[in-house]
Design a protein around this motif. Sequence first.
Motif, PDB file in Angstrom:
ATOM      1  N   CYS A 501     -10.576   9.736   7.249  1.00  0.00           N
ATOM      2  CA  CYS A 501     -10.785  10.877   6.351  1.00  0.00           C
ATOM      3  C   CYS A 501     -11.308  10.393   5.012  1.00  0.00           C
ATOM      4  O   CYS A 501     -10.960   9.291   4.558  1.00  0.00           O
ATOM      5  CB  CYS A 501      -9.489  11.675   6.160  1.00  0.00           C
ATOM      6  N   ILE A 502     -12.157  11.220   4.391  1.00  0.00           N
ATOM      7  CA  ILE A 502     -12.806  10.888   3.117  1.00  0.00           C
ATOM      8  C   ILE A 502     -12.888  12.158   2.279  1.00  0.00           C
ATOM      9  O   ILE A 502     -13.148  13.254   2.800  1.00  0.00           O
ATOM     10  CB  ILE A 502     -14.229  10.319   3.331  1.00  0.00           C
ATOM     11  N   GLN A 503     -12.673  11.991   0.979  1.00  0.00           N
ATOM     12  CA  GLN A 503     -12.958  13.068   0.031  1.00  0.00           C
ATOM     13  C   GLN A 503     -13.574  12.474  -1.218  1.00  0.00           C
ATOM     14  O   GLN A 503     -13.076  11.458  -1.741  1.00  0.00           O
ATOM     15  CB  GLN A 503     -11.702  13.862  -0.334  1.00  0.00           C
ATOM     16  N   VAL A 504     -14.655  13.104  -1.680  1.00  0.00           N
ATOM     17  CA  VAL A 504     -15.393  12.625  -2.847  1.00  0.00           C
ATOM     18  C   VAL A 504     -15.431  13.749  -3.875  1.00  0.00           C
ATOM     19  O   VAL A 504     -15.775  14.889  -3.559  1.00  0.00           O
ATOM     20  CB  VAL A 504     -16.830  12.197  -2.476  1.00  0.00           C
ATOM     21  N   GLU A 505     -15.032  13.424  -5.110  1.00  0.00           N
ATOM     22  CA  GLU A 505     -15.133  14.350  -6.243  1.00  0.00           C
ATOM     23  C   GLU A 505     -15.747  13.587  -7.401  1.00  0.00           C
ATOM     24  O   GLU A 505     -15.132  12.653  -7.927  1.00  0.00           O
ATOM     25  CB  GLU A 505     -13.758  14.893  -6.636  1.00  0.00           C
ATOM     26  N   ASP A 506     -16.967  13.982  -7.732  1.00  0.00           N
ATOM     27  CA  ASP A 506     -17.708  13.301  -8.792  1.00  0.00           C
ATOM     28  C   ASP A 506     -17.847  11.814  -8.435  1.00  0.00           C
ATOM     29  O   ASP A 506     -18.438  11.488  -7.411  1.00  0.00           O
ATOM     30  CB  ASP A 506     -17.013  13.513 -10.133  1.00  0.00           C
ATOM     31  N   HIS A 507     -17.296  10.899  -9.231  1.00  0.00           N
ATOM     32  CA  HIS A 507     -17.409   9.474  -8.923  1.00  0.00           C
ATOM     33  C   HIS A 507     -16.135   8.926  -8.297  1.00  0.00           C
ATOM     34  O   HIS A 507     -16.023   7.708  -8.082  1.00  0.00           O
ATOM     35  CB  HIS A 507     -17.727   8.678 -10.194  1.00  0.00           C
ATOM     36  N   ILE A 508     -15.151   9.797  -8.029  1.00  0.00           N
ATOM     37  CA  ILE A 508     -13.882   9.356  -7.434  1.00  0.00           C
ATOM     38  C   ILE A 508     -13.936   9.609  -5.927  1.00  0.00           C
ATOM     39  O   ILE A 508     -14.351  10.670  -5.476  1.00  0.00           O
ATOM     40  CB  ILE A 508     -12.690  10.106  -8.054  1.00  0.00           C
ATOM     41  N   CYS A 509     -13.481   8.618  -5.155  1.00  0.00           N
ATOM     42  CA  CYS A 509     -13.469   8.732  -3.692  1.00  0.00           C
ATOM     43  C   CYS A 509     -12.111   8.267  -3.176  1.00  0.00           C
ATOM     44  O   CYS A 509     -11.574   7.248  -3.633  1.00  0.00           O
ATOM     45  CB  CYS A 509     -14.584   7.903  -3.064  1.00  0.00           C
ATOM     46  N   LEU A 510     -11.561   9.038  -2.238  1.00  0.00           N
ATOM     47  CA  LEU A 510     -10.311   8.675  -1.581  1.00  0.00           C
ATOM     48  C   LEU A 510     -10.567   8.560  -0.086  1.00  0.00           C
ATOM     49  O   LEU A 510     -11.217   9.425   0.504  1.00  0.00           O
ATOM     50  CB  LEU A 510      -9.227   9.720  -1.852  1.00  0.00           C
ATOM     51  N   THR A 511     -10.043   7.488   0.519  1.00  0.00           N
ATOM     52  CA  THR A 511     -10.227   7.262   1.949  1.00  0.00           C
ATOM     53  C   THR A 511      -8.878   6.964   2.589  1.00  0.00           C
ATOM     54  O   THR A 511      -8.012   6.319   1.977  1.00  0.00           O
ATOM     55  CB  THR A 511     -11.183   6.081   2.207  1.00  0.00           C
ATOM     56  N   GLY A 512      -8.704   7.441   3.814  1.00  0.00           N
ATOM     57  CA  GLY A 512      -7.502   7.145   4.579  1.00  0.00           C
ATOM     58  C   GLY A 512      -7.890   6.573   5.930  1.00  0.00           C
ATOM     59  O   GLY A 512      -8.801   7.085   6.594  1.00  0.00           O
ATOM     60  N   GLY A 513      -7.171   5.488   6.336  1.00  0.00           N
ATOM     61  CA  GLY A 513      -7.562   4.800   7.550  1.00  0.00           C
ATOM     62  C   GLY A 513      -6.443   4.668   8.548  1.00  0.00           C
ATOM     63  O   GLY A 513      -5.290   5.076   8.321  1.00  0.00           O
ATOM     64  N   GLU A 514      -6.807   4.075   9.675  1.00  0.00           N
ATOM     65  CA  GLU A 514      -5.825   3.854  10.726  1.00  0.00           C
ATOM     66  C   GLU A 514      -4.791   2.786  10.341  1.00  0.00           C
ATOM     67  O   GLU A 514      -3.751   2.665  11.006  1.00  0.00           O
ATOM     68  CB  GLU A 514      -6.538   3.426  12.020  1.00  0.00           C
ATOM     69  N   ASP A 515      -5.047   2.026   9.298  1.00  0.00           N
ATOM     70  CA  ASP A 515      -4.073   1.039   8.832  1.00  0.00           C
ATOM     71  C   ASP A 515      -2.925   1.677   8.061  1.00  0.00           C
ATOM     72  O   ASP A 515      -2.031   0.964   7.583  1.00  0.00           O
ATOM     73  CB  ASP A 515      -4.756  -0.024   7.967  1.00  0.00           C
ATOM     74  N   GLY A 516      -2.958   3.016   7.910  1.00  0.00           N
ATOM     75  CA  GLY A 516      -1.890   3.720   7.214  1.00  0.00           C
ATOM     76  C   GLY A 516      -2.008   3.716   5.716  1.00  0.00           C
ATOM     77  O   GLY A 516      -1.131   4.254   5.021  1.00  0.00           O
ATOM     78  N   ASN A 517      -3.077   3.164   5.165  1.00  0.00           N
ATOM     79  CA  ASN A 517      -3.255   3.077   3.719  1.00  0.00           C
ATOM     80  C   ASN A 517      -4.237   4.145   3.238  1.00  0.00           C
ATOM     81  O   ASN A 517      -5.133   4.584   3.966  1.00  0.00           O
ATOM     82  CB  ASN A 517      -3.765   1.698   3.303  1.00  0.00           C
ATOM     83  N   VAL A 518      -4.064   4.504   1.971  1.00  0.00           N
ATOM     84  CA  VAL A 518      -4.994   5.392   1.269  1.00  0.00           C
ATOM     85  C   VAL A 518      -5.539   4.616   0.084  1.00  0.00           C
ATOM     86  O   VAL A 518      -4.766   4.048  -0.702  1.00  0.00           O
ATOM     87  CB  VAL A 518      -4.309   6.694   0.798  1.00  0.00           C
ATOM     88  N   ARG A 519      -6.840   4.570  -0.058  1.00  0.00           N
ATOM     89  CA  ARG A 519      -7.472   3.803  -1.132  1.00  0.00           C
ATOM     90  C   ARG A 519      -8.244   4.733  -2.062  1.00  0.00           C
ATOM     91  O   ARG A 519      -8.919   5.667  -1.613  1.00  0.00           O
ATOM     92  CB  ARG A 519      -8.398   2.724  -0.559  1.00  0.00           C
ATOM     93  N   LEU A 520      -8.111   4.425  -3.336  1.00  0.00           N
ATOM     94  CA  LEU A 520      -8.805   5.156  -4.389  1.00  0.00           C
ATOM     95  C   LEU A 520      -9.954   4.296  -4.899  1.00  0.00           C
ATOM     96  O   LEU A 520      -9.752   3.137  -5.270  1.00  0.00           O
ATOM     97  CB  LEU A 520      -7.830   5.482  -5.528  1.00  0.00           C
TER      98      LEU A 520
END
Length: 823
Positions: A501-520
């Motif tokens: 999953c991915i969400q982008v707002e302006d220059h900020i991006c959040l991603t979630g992966g199968e490793d269970g982590n969410v990265r900003l």
Amino acid sequence: MHDHVLLSALFLSTCYWPPVSIETPLMKPWSENITTYADALLSLMPDLSEDALPSDVPIVDHCWCDLTSGKFFEPFDMGRWETESVLRLKDELEAQEKLLLKAKTEIEVSEPDAEAETETEERDEASSATSRLDVVSKALFAPFTHKKHESSKIFADLAPVIMTPRMVNAASTVSGRPRKVAGSSSLSSGVDFATLGRAPMRFGLGTRRITSRDLQIVEASEELLDAEIPEPEGVAQDVSLIRGFNATIPSADQSRTRRRQTRNVDAPRIGLKRLGMNARGLLSEDEEHEGESVASEEDVVMVGRPEPRGRKLKPKRKGRQSLSAGKVFGTEELKRQTHEIQRDKENLHVRRTLISNEITEITNKIEALDALRAKLEQDLLKLQEDELELDDELEGVKERLDLEVSTSRPPKARAQQPHVTQSSRRRKGPAFLPSEHDELPPGVAFMSLAGHISPITALDFSEPYGTLVTASQEDSEPRVWDLLSGEEIGRLKGHRSTVKCIQVEDHICLTGGEDGNVRLWDLRRVDEDDDWDKESELISLSEIAEEEVVDEFGSRTQVSTNGSSIRQSESETSSTLEREGPCVRVLEGHSKAVSSLYFEDDCLVTGASDKTMRQWDLTTGQCVMTMDILWAISHPPTAGPGGALPGHLFPGAAAAAGTFAVPTPPYADGTWEMYQDFVGAVQFWGYALMSGSGDGVVRMWDMRTGQPHRTLLGHTGPVTCLQFDELHAVSGSLDKSIRIWDLRTGGILDTLKYDHAVTGLQFDTRKIVAATGENGIKVYNRTSMQHSTLMTNGHTRPVEKLRYMDKYLVSGGRDSIVKVWAL
């Protein structure tokens, strides 16, 4: 000779217009108070007395073939000719006043100064002056008091009859094909009004005035000979046009009436009219005499000798012969009747054909009216769509106004004002697009981004022609694209497995992966350095001790025992992060793959395959709340629509407690895979959170308490995507359907059925755009309720994910290609 006179009358009557009364209304009033010729004249000459007002107004000669404008056969401009007539009358009256004034002056000068002149001389002078005034008056008023000659009177009388609107319209719309006429060598160029049949011939466009000699009548014999005449069929195939015309007039039934009369025979009067009236219950004139029999004495023919009076014998009736027994027609009459019957049959065929043609014409008119009605209904729906678009545009303008007002405040006031960023997923109104975007044809994929080697799993972009982030199944590094140039900027390195999953707002991006982590991520740093994978120096929430508190409602809250160390380490490593790359923060907490996320401002909600949802504070990186879906399944809301989860959907909550895996229905290309995302989608607005999970249920949560307060039941398969606004929620599922929910009642407004599983959707007030396991993108018009598909230059394998803003759409498919569309 008569033709020439009529032709001359036709032409000259179109150029000559008789005088009209001064009180005649203007065809084009000059103003509300100037509606007649008298008003118009007095407005130009306010000092003119009513006694000096003429009784008639001479109309300026004008013709429908006026050549002064440079164009031939221009329609009448009655307002211009009325104005010219009034102006000419004004000039003539002013000239008349000047002449009268001059004559009066001459008379006064010519009078002798001597007072001793005799009365005879005075009378002579007076009579001389009077005669001079009479001559001048007659000369001036001659145009207003002239007597019409006999020929001009004929033309004036013919003008109102000949110059009808139909004739004017016909003359202004006739064909203008050139034609050569013998004997018209003086006409070098001209215009031809000749139509089929007889029509006026062209005349020259010279500077001289057109006269009746220039008008000729010709027969359009060539057009008549070239015209195709349809051949009749059936009985009337040998019927001429005259016979066909005769078949439609009332006299066509005369032969039938004549034949019927020939079959009438003389017979004793039997009173059939009275019998018919009695049968209908009507009274006849003869019923006033009582005792009179219905049948007269002539109705019975008596035979035999009269019997003596004393004997009452029953009269004997004579045997009646057939009425046609004594009737002889003759051979000629019978042949004539045979011929008449054949002709009547032909007439019937002609009438039947005419009626059939009329029925066909009416049918065509009905079809044309139906088509017109359908078009008007489409126009009405288009107006409704335009109204919805204007509502969205108004909301966008208001949001833009609030943003610009907040940015124009002083820094201190701006700091006191809470910072609220409107999510692009809820932003309404038109987006900012390059001017060249309007030149793109709608419904066409005008750009293809190739680089991935496996199906697309997630994508999002900041704005049209902005920054795009995409992820694929066999790639742990999402790619960053510049949509303006269509080139890859860089990659987001950090995840150890597939990004879901991915969400982008302006220059900020959040991603979630199968490793269970969410990265900003900070997308502004992507192209600075490609060698910055130093995860050991990033902030990891696993290093911070947390105490998990579970309340009586099943909500789990993570309480940090070393909250100050987060802020301290954050401040200590801020300078390090600036040079390390785009990854700003790592959020750890889920034990399985993060399958969905949604954030606004500083709040983030994630859903994972561990059957939990977590709420995060992005400013501190802390998990604020944990919402357990298994607890919600075992404790369904008692109030509100929905009730308990039906047992036929899945084998119960116990099955959901284990490893979740459901085979997807086959895609359009025949492929399938195991679907393991228990939380398919999440979205929140304020304190209202909505989730779609693998048990096929859409739940609404209160983020203040972490409890579900409404359950929307309807799907029979895992929910893969959802979105909601102020009034409605739209969800897609593996059960091959999209359901539109009414949030006010919790009921289903509409259900859209498809042939394959729904894997992605987005909607606004006018349309729903969805990926439904096919190569094309489905678009459902919510106003007209019509379905359409985007296919042109599209994907070669089923579409998986999509995202659009205004008229700009980006989609990713199982063909590993990202397409950019113009809506």
